[in-house]
Write an enzyme that holds these catalytic residues in place. Structure first.
Site, short mmCIF file in Angstrom:
data_model
loop_
_atom_site.label_atom_id
_atom_site.label_comp_id
_atom_site.label_asym_id
_atom_site.label_seq_id
_atom_site.Cartn_x
_atom_site.Cartn_y
_atom_site.Cartn_z
N GLU A 120 0.74 -1.26 -0.13
CA GLU A 120 0.21 -0.04 -0.10
C GLU A 120 0.81 1.16 -0.04
OE1 GLU A 120 -2.81 -0.22 3.16
OE2 GLU A 120 -4.32 -1.45 1.77
N HIS A 238 -9.19 10.52 3.15
CA HIS A 238 -8.63 9.52 2.29
C HIS A 238 -8.71 10.20 0.88
CE1 HIS A 238 -8.17 5.77 0.30
NE2 HIS A 238 -8.08 5.21 1.33
N ARG A 286 -0.97 9.38 1.93
CA ARG A 286 -2.16 9.75 1.77
C ARG A 286 -2.35 11.24 1.72
NH1 ARG A 286 -5.66 5.73 5.14
NH2 ARG A 286 -4.96 4.14 3.59
N HIS A 347 -11.58 10.49 6.84
CA HIS A 347 -11.35 9.02 6.96
C HIS A 347 -10.94 8.59 8.28
CE1 HIS A 347 -10.56 4.89 5.57
NE2 HIS A 347 -9.29 5.04 5.93
N ARG A 382 -1.36 9.20 9.20
CA ARG A 382 -1.38 7.69 9.65
C ARG A 382 -0.77 6.95 8.22
NH1 ARG A 382 -4.98 3.50 8.75
NH2 ARG A 382 -6.32 4.84 8.19
P1 FAD Z 1 -14.89 1.17 15.34
O1 FAD Z 1 -14.35 -0.02 14.59
O2 FAD Z 1 -15.14 2.42 14.99
O3 FAD Z 1 -15.71 0.59 16.59
C1 FAD Z 1 -16.48 1.81 17.44
C2 FAD Z 1 -17.42 0.97 18.21
O4 FAD Z 1 -17.68 1.85 19.30
C3 FAD Z 1 -18.64 0.60 17.33
O5 FAD Z 1 -19.23 -0.72 17.77
C4 FAD Z 1 -19.64 1.73 18.02
O6 FAD Z 1 -20.91 1.22 17.81
C5 FAD Z 1 -19.28 1.92 19.22
N1 FAD Z 1 -19.56 3.02 19.74
C6 FAD Z 1 -19.13 4.37 19.60
N2 FAD Z 1 -19.65 5.35 20.45
C7 FAD Z 1 -20.21 4.41 21.49
C8 FAD Z 1 -21.00 4.91 22.77
N3 FAD Z 1 -21.10 6.30 23.07
N4 FAD Z 1 -21.46 3.87 23.38
C9 FAD Z 1 -21.37 2.50 23.14
N5 FAD Z 1 -20.85 2.00 21.91
C10 FAD Z 1 -20.15 3.40 21.13
N6 FAD Z 1 -7.55 0.71 8.88
C11 FAD Z 1 -6.48 -0.16 8.58
O7 FAD Z 1 -5.69 -0.57 9.39
N7 FAD Z 1 -6.63 -0.96 7.20
C12 FAD Z 1 -7.92 -0.57 6.62
O8 FAD Z 1 -7.79 -1.25 5.35
C13 FAD Z 1 -9.00 0.23 6.76
N8 FAD Z 1 -9.70 0.47 6.03
C14 FAD Z 1 -10.76 1.50 6.29
C15 FAD Z 1 -11.71 1.43 5.42
C16 FAD Z 1 -12.93 2.31 6.03
C17 FAD Z 1 -13.94 2.33 4.98
C18 FAD Z 1 -12.67 2.84 6.97
C19 FAD Z 1 -13.94 3.81 7.36
C20 FAD Z 1 -11.67 2.96 7.95
C21 FAD Z 1 -10.59 2.16 7.57
N9 FAD Z 1 -9.53 1.92 8.33
C22 FAD Z 1 -8.51 0.88 7.83
C23 FAD Z 1 -9.45 2.59 9.62
C24 FAD Z 1 -9.75 1.34 10.67
O9 FAD Z 1 -10.93 0.59 10.21
C25 FAD Z 1 -10.40 2.29 12.01
O10 FAD Z 1 -9.54 3.02 12.21
C26 FAD Z 1 -10.46 0.94 12.83
O11 FAD Z 1 -11.19 0.00 12.61
C27 FAD Z 1 -11.10 1.65 14.26
O12 FAD Z 1 -11.41 0.65 15.12
P2 FAD Z 1 -11.97 0.79 16.61
O13 FAD Z 1 -12.29 -0.53 17.23
O14 FAD Z 1 -11.28 1.88 17.20
O15 FAD Z 1 -13.34 1.76 16.34
C1 SIN Z 2 -7.89 1.56 2.40
O1 SIN Z 2 -7.87 0.45 2.20
O2 SIN Z 2 -7.34 2.49 1.36
C2 SIN Z 2 -7.84 2.14 3.81
C3 SIN Z 2 -6.60 1.73 4.35
C4 SIN Z 2 -6.49 2.33 5.63
O3 SIN Z 2 -7.31 3.01 6.01
O4 SIN Z 2 -5.51 2.03 6.45
#
Ligand code: FAD
Ligand code: SIN
Length: 540
Positions: A120, A238, A286, A347, A382
């Site tokens: 990537e 992004h 990015r 993003h 990032r």
């Molecule tokens: P999240 O996965 O966002 O989970 C948050 C959780 O908290 C959810 O369950 C939500 O319902 C809950 N929540 C929120 N507020 C409250 C509240 N007040 N009370 C109770 N529950 C609550 N990163 C990579 O490393 N590789 C990738 O390929 C990649 N692709 C991505 C593609 C997309 C489309 C997006 C949007 C992001 C991507 N990212 C990627 C970034 C990465 O997915 C996120 O940064 C990461 O998944 C965040 O995980 P998390 O567990 O911290 O939060």
């Molecule tokens: C992507 O697949 O481009 C997202 C990857 C990331 O947010 O790290």
């Protein structure tokens, strides 16, 4: 008010929350059990939508090393990534990813049954593991959710939103107030450890790749509780979200991995343009690609540029990118033939609750992991696929840390906590706010004035408008429903982003100020402390 007690409460069930709950349950015997709370359903999160993959600095990959990953991460982080933190996270990658596999997460394998590594942007070697081609987040969250559901020490509560942290007078976190959507009641949960794993803030912007729940709740709650908040000005846009029309606000992501496999960015005349902006062209960091697209769009006065993925070839496109191929097809675009309209979208939140790799924050009993936390790994920008790695490594380290912590202390209800409970026991006066219209206004303000390129003038304008929205919304604490709570939290995080962006009078990584284009020699973190008189300061 109804109350219950747990040894540990995990708020959020994305990759970070699911894995933390699982590892804590596997490592520590807890008489009061673990509560895993989600404001939606288990696994509904940003994590579920992650496409490209997860960084795996695996011993079995002869081309890779911790040193090389650190170098790439620090370079992308534009002088603000913490080297020690990066080393800790990178070094733990092999053990943690193997543990994920042991717990049921499946990564894509080659024909010989070996893990496949892909490239990537801004990574110097192929080190990205993926699942289901371009459905890595789904693979990780579904695998973990299955393991969590079968662990009897984890109690799952869905459709319940955490709305306030219970903080004692001597600044210790001893619980959380939730709003249970099923009963429409507020409840108190007492505990020895609250883990915030609530994800990022993408929804404060008009255009975002983030799902609806990414409203920055955990960051807002921690700020209100007095926890230190760091580097909020660094919002990653992004470069390539699917831009079907200016009206489509929540945008499907076209993964960076598509460029990693050779896709080219072109303008509306079909000309490639990335060479003008970076010798790394499509694989530049990015922030560089985003600003290049932004500049082309401005020059052409258009709403998008295009990504020519057809050059990757039909067979590879359908095998490597099944989700992207399908979603584009559903929207009338055959990516094997037609360039995809793309534009930048909010993003990822690089800043957040200041936390160690083991999740510890400035408040005793309060922990933060995943996107809601700011460990210092990502710095000002990032590196792709480092986020999921940070989620799982920090969850793993936190479980380890908690195994040496007393998690069965009796519940505390001191004067500080009594006051908070009192606020939530009172009835609410006034009608429900039209949060849909109000949050649209907020998103427009943030996109127009606190977006990819900022100036003092635009930021001050945003600050004034957001302050007005805050003054008009009378509910600082107790609200009527989830929509109001989310809007309340979005206002808080928007103002944190604006304050930090105003204070950083330089351009660095994702924070681009056209009125301060230089990058200062020494990189410093912005830290917001609600409880101090200075409010916002800088530290090395
Ligand atoms: P999240 O996965 O966002 O989970 C948050 C959780 O908290 C959810 O369950 C939500 O319902 C809950 N929540 C929120 N507020 C409250 C509240 N007040 N009370 C109770 N529950 C609550 N990163 C990579 O490393 N590789 C990738 O390929 C990649 N692709 C991505 C593609 C997309 C489309 C997006 C949007 C992001 C991507 N990212 C990627 C970034 C990465 O997915 C996120 O940064 C990461 O998944 C965040 O995980 P998390 O567990 O911290 O939060
Ligand atoms: C992507 O697949 O481009 C997202 C990857 C990331 O947010 O790290």
């Amino acid at each position: 008010m109804k109350y219950s007690e747990y040894s540990v409460v995990v708020i959020g069930s994305g990759a970070a929350g699911l894995y933390a709950a699982l590892k804590i349950a596997q490592q520590i015997k807890l008489p009061e059990g673990i509560l895993l709370l989600s404001k939606s359903t288990l696994g509904t999160s940003n994590s579920k939508y992650a496409q490209g993959g997860i960084v795996g600095v695996m011993h079995r990959n002869p081309d890779d090393s911790v040193e090389s990953h650190i170098k790439d991460t620090l370079k992308a982080g534009a002088g603000l990534s913490d080297e020690k933190v990066t080393e800790e996270i990178s070094s733990a990658s092999d053990a943690v990813l193997n543990d994920l596999i042991t717990n049921g997460v499946e990564f894509d394998l080659d024909e010989n049954g070996n893990l496949t590594f892909t490239l990537e942007a801004a990574h110097s070697v192929k080190r990205i593991l993926h699942s289901g081609g371009d459905a890595t987040g789904k693979g990780i969250t579904e695998g973990l959710a299955k393991a969590v559901k079968s662990n009897e020490n984890i109690h799952i509560l869905e459709n319940a939103i955490a709305v306030e942290l219970l903080i004692t007078a001597n600044k210790e976190c001893r619980g959380v107030i939730i709003y249970n959507k099923q009963t429409e009641e507020h409840e108190i949960i007492y505990t020895s450890a609250v883990i915030i794993a609530t994800g990022g803030t993408g929804q404060v912007y008009k255009y975002t790749t983030n799902p609806l729940g990414a409203t920055g709740d955990g960051i807002a709650l921690a700020y209100e509780a007095g926890a230190l908040i760091e580097d909020m000005e660094f919002i990653q846009f992004h470069p390539t979200a699917l831009a079907l029309s200016p009206e489509s606000r929540n945008r499907f992501l076209i993964s960076e991995a598509v460029r990693g496999e050779g896709a080219k960015l072109i303008n509306k005349n079909g000309e490639e343009f990335m060479a003008k902006y970076s010798d790394k062209k499509e694989l530049a960091p990015r922030d560089v690609v985003t600003r290049a697209i932004f500049s082309e769009m401005k020059k052409e006065n258009s709403d998008n540029v295009y990504l020519n993925a057809a050059i990757i070839g039909k067979e590879k496109l359908s095998k490597r990118f099944p989700t992207i191929s399908k979603t584009c097809k559903e929207n009338g675009i055959d990516i094997t033939e037609t360039p995809i309209p793309v534009a930048p979208a909010a993003h990822y939140t690089m800043g957040g609750i200041k936390a160690g790799v083991n999740g510890t924050t400035s408040i005793k009993g309060l922990y933060a992991i995943g996107e809601a936390a700011c460990t210092g790994l990502h710095g000002a920008n990032r590196l792709a696929s480092n986020s999921l790695l940070e989620c799982v490594v920090c969850a793993y380290e936190l479980a380890d840390y908690l195994s040496f912590t007393n998690l069965n202390t009796p519940k505390v209800i001191d004067e500080g906590i009594k006051k908070m409970i009192d606020v939530y026991s009172r009835s609410i006066i006034g009608d429900e706010y039209d949060t849909s219209t109000l949050s649209s206004r907020l998103k427009n303000i943030m996109w127009d004035y606190v977006g990819i390129v900022r100036t003092e003038e635009s930021l001050l304008k945003a600050q004034k408008e957001v302050e007005k929205l805050q003054a008009d919304f009378k509910r600082r604490r107790k609200c009527l429903n989830q929509n109001e709570y989310e809007y309340r939290n979005m206002l808080t995080v928007a103002s944190l982003i604006i304050r930090s962006a105003l204070a950083r009078k330089e351009s660095r990584g994702a924070h681009c100020r056209s009125d301060y284009q230089q990058t200062d020699t020494v990189g410093q973190h912005s830290v917001i402390d609600k409880l101090s008189e200075e409010g916002l300061c800088y530290v090395k």
